[in-house]
Design a protein around this motif. Structure first.
Motif: not given
Length: 468
Positions: A344-360
């Motif tokens: 899929t679009l490069p970098g999108v799911w790593p960014l989503r994963g980073a946001l997920d880590r921010l909320v635990g």
């Protein structure tokens, strides 16, 4: 014994009928919607009479030739429900008395020691009408019934779901009042036991579980059992019943005409002041936490039925014709995740994963099992089902206000194949629906790119295989 169940497709009635059938009792059901009855799977084992409680002829026909009537309905579907309930109860009482029915069993609501809400007052009045005008009647008064699909329980489930958004949970100030919940299995036990009362006995009996809790403690207990943590509850003054009913409608899959009366009832302490005529169920009354666990695990009567209200599942599907054989397309699906990524679009799911880590949450971990198998982790997904060469179903383990799944299917299509990519999301109340609406544009962009990327990778793989 021949039993008539009025409200057989409702929450309690749909669970009572199978118990009656299991005991070898003949069962008749008065229903308005035969299609809803058919969804329960035992409609061919009962005598179904189609009609409405407002029709005296239909009620008289249903009461004819039965020994006992279970009255399990309430008209909380709009304004003036109390008047409709009163008229329906009086009509049933007269018809049952005329038909020679020996016993009526009515499931009402626990009553406060002083003035009650319109909802609770109506339920008390129905019991009084049945006792005064009908055959010998056992009025069983219950508080919140704990089981998946129960309107009160679903409100608790959705309020607890707000704990996903943060540690602080605002609740109406009336959530500090007390209530005595009861597991649905215990309710069914007491209903059936009422059939064994001595002939001629009429009366009102309170039924409840062993725990007396505040509504706040009900929500916190559910949240802990569901693995959401124990939220910090903050009281919010509530003085606008219509507004709070509309808020409850947004939070839960039940309508405001049902949510409103339930919220009004929270203004009272609803605790048993008496007991059931038969004593506690064998083994003792079910504790609240145990009843919640049964509901979450779908055990027995506490599990969901097809007629129970549920959050609608939100679905997005992509279907692509692929100029590559089935085995090439499946090989690409089998290789997804880990260092390969998701096409899929490069970098999108790593960014989503980073946001997920921010909320635990777990973030965008790079995890691949040696082979695809149910229960294994695949990045932030958990594999639910694998049918080699045909299907892969995944459940997201990110921190979400709901349950997200991704299903990838491979179908033959002439000399090529067809790729079916289906994402589903079942929200937890308002937070889930707000989340879905907020991320839908990005969701469509990312998964549309994946729906193109996976087939393209399969075409490249097939071309490489031909060259090799």
């Amino acid at each position: 014994m021949r039993c008539l169940v009025i409200g057989a497709t409702g929450y309690v009635g749909a669970r009572l009928v199978p118990r009656l059938l299991a005991e070898g009792r003949a069962v008749r059901c008065l229903v308005r919607d035969p299609a809803k009855l058919a969804r329960l799977g035992w409609d061919d084992r009962v005598d179904a009479r189609i009609g409405d409680l407002a029709d005296p002829a239909a009620v008289a026909d249903a009461c004819s030739g039965v020994d006992a009537v279970f009255y399990l309905v309430h008209s909380m579907d709009g304004p003036a429900f109390a008047e409709r309930d009163r008229e329906a109860a009086s009509g049933l009482a007269r018809a049952a008395r005329t038909a020679g029915v020996a016993r009526v069993v009515y499931l009402g609501g626990l009553q406060p020691p002083g003035p009650a809400s319109a909802h609770l007052s109506s339920r008390r009045e129905v019991g009084e009408v049945l006792v005064a005008e009908g055959p010998p009647t056992a009025v069983l008064q219950a508080g919140i019934v704990v089981g998946a699909g129960s309107a009160s329980f679903e409100m608790i489930r959705n309020l607890a779901g707000l704990a996903r958004l943060g540690p602080v949970l605002p609740l109406p100030d009336r959530a500090w009042n007390r209530v005595q919940p009861i597991g649905v299995d215990d309710v069914l036990h007491h209903l059936l036991a009422a059939l064994e009362l001595p002939s001629g006995v009429s009366g009102t009996f309170d039924i409840g579980g062993p725990d007396v809790l505040t509504y706040r403690e009900l929500v916190a207990g559910f949240a802990e059992e569901a693995g959401l943590g124990r939220p910090l509850s903050v009281p919010v003054p509530v003085s606008l019943p219509r507004l709070t009913a509309r808020a409850a409608q947004a939070l839960t899959p039940i309508g405001r005409y049902l949510a409103g009366p339930l919220l009004e009832s929270m203004a009272h302490d609803l605790v048993c002041r008496g007991g059931p005529p038969d004593g506690p169920p064998p083994g003792g009354a079910t504790p609240y936490r145990e009843a919640v666990r049964r509901a979450l695990d779908g055990v027995g009567a506490a599990g969901r039925l097809p007629t129970d209200p549920t959050e609608p599942e939100l679905v997005e599907e992509h279907v692509e014709r692929v100029d590559a054989p089935v085995d090439a397309l499946w090989a690409v699906i089998e290789d997804l995740g880990g260092d390969t990524g998701w096409h899929t679009l490069p970098g999108v799911w790593p960014l989503r994963g980073a946001l997920d880590r921010l909320v635990g949450g777990i973030g965008a971990r790079r995890t691949r099992p040696e082979r695809l198998r149910p229960g294994a982790a695949l990045d932030w997904w958990r594999i639910e089902d694998v049918q080699p060469g045909r299907l892969l179903r995944l459940r997201a383990e990110m921190r979400l206000p709901g349950t997200a799944r991704l299903e990838l299917r491979v179908e033959p299509d002439g000399t090529g194949s067809r790729y079916v990519q289906r994402t589903t999301f079942r929200p937890d109340g308002l937070p889930g629906r707000a989340y879905w609406a907020a991320q839908l544009p990005a969701h469509r962009l990312v998964f549309a790119a994946m729906a193109r990327g996976v087939p393209a990778a399969a075409v490249r793989r097939a071309a490489a295989a031909r060259r090799g």
